[in-house]
Design an enzyme around this catalytic site. Sequence first.
Site, short mmCIF file in Angstrom:
data_model
loop_
_atom_site.label_atom_id
_atom_site.label_comp_id
_atom_site.label_asym_id
_atom_site.label_seq_id
_atom_site.Cartn_x
_atom_site.Cartn_y
_atom_site.Cartn_z
N HIS A 9 -4.49 -2.75 2.20
CA HIS A 9 -3.56 -2.55 1.07
C HIS A 9 -2.28 -3.35 1.31
CE1 HIS A 9 -5.61 1.62 0.84
NE2 HIS A 9 -6.01 0.98 -0.24
N LYS A 32 -10.47 12.30 -6.39
CA LYS A 32 -10.78 12.54 -4.97
C LYS A 32 -9.99 13.77 -4.49
CE LYS A 32 -11.27 7.62 -4.28
NZ LYS A 32 -10.66 6.40 -3.73
N ARG A 78 -12.48 -6.41 -2.86
CA ARG A 78 -12.87 -6.73 -1.48
C ARG A 78 -14.23 -7.40 -1.42
NH1 ARG A 78 -12.54 -0.75 0.24
NH2 ARG A 78 -13.21 -0.73 -1.93
N SER A 135 -10.06 3.38 3.03
CA SER A 135 -9.34 4.55 3.57
C SER A 135 -10.31 5.60 4.09
CB SER A 135 -8.45 5.15 2.49
OG SER A 135 -7.49 4.23 2.09
#
Length: 158
Positions: free
Chosen positions: A17, A41, A90, A128
């Site tokens: 990030h 989440k 990504r 993460s």
Amino acid sequence: MRRIVYPGTFDPITNGHIDLIERAARIFDQVVVAVAADTHKTPTFDTEQRVALAHETLAHLANVQVTAFSGLLVTFAKAADIGVIMRGLRAVSDFEFEFQLASMNRRMSPRIETLFMTPAEQYAFLSSSLVREVSRLGGDVSSFVPPQVRTALRQRFG
Ligand code: COA
């Protein structure tokens, strides 16, 4: 002034990030890192902790601001008068979700653009949740997150 918002859960913020934020900070006058309070989440760190960790680890960037937001991202962006959203790509696997997100945001707010950036290749595999899992199982995360985040993960998982 050219401003961009970088939204996410940041549970926790990683070097991947930060790499993207540093890139954006070189292009835009101001980068607003927007930590989502409402997320599908169940975060490991609460909103306050996620904001504090992002704030501490981005302190070296004078034109980066960290804030929490709740509700729709486009509503937040409009209220803050920001016309560009940054998202990271990504790998090809990110594309489908990001395409949906950008398209839905454009449908709701046609004047807000989404800009995609790619992180440095050493962060292409980073997420993460992987960092949390490695830390929870006692692995070394020092090359994936800044020291403050490593400490917070240690405190969280023992
Ligand atoms: N480096 C490392 N990891 C990265 C990364 C990078 N450069 N870019 C993305 N990731 C990882 C994140 O760590 C995260 O991993 P995880 O799921 O394993 O924890 C994953 O990619 C995606 O996370 P993030 O980029 O934080 O996005 P998100 O999917 O958690 O958040 C919001 C999406 C918050 C932007 C979106 O839900 C939102 O806008 N919410 C507000 C409500 C709203 O407007 N909803 C309607 C949207 S159309």
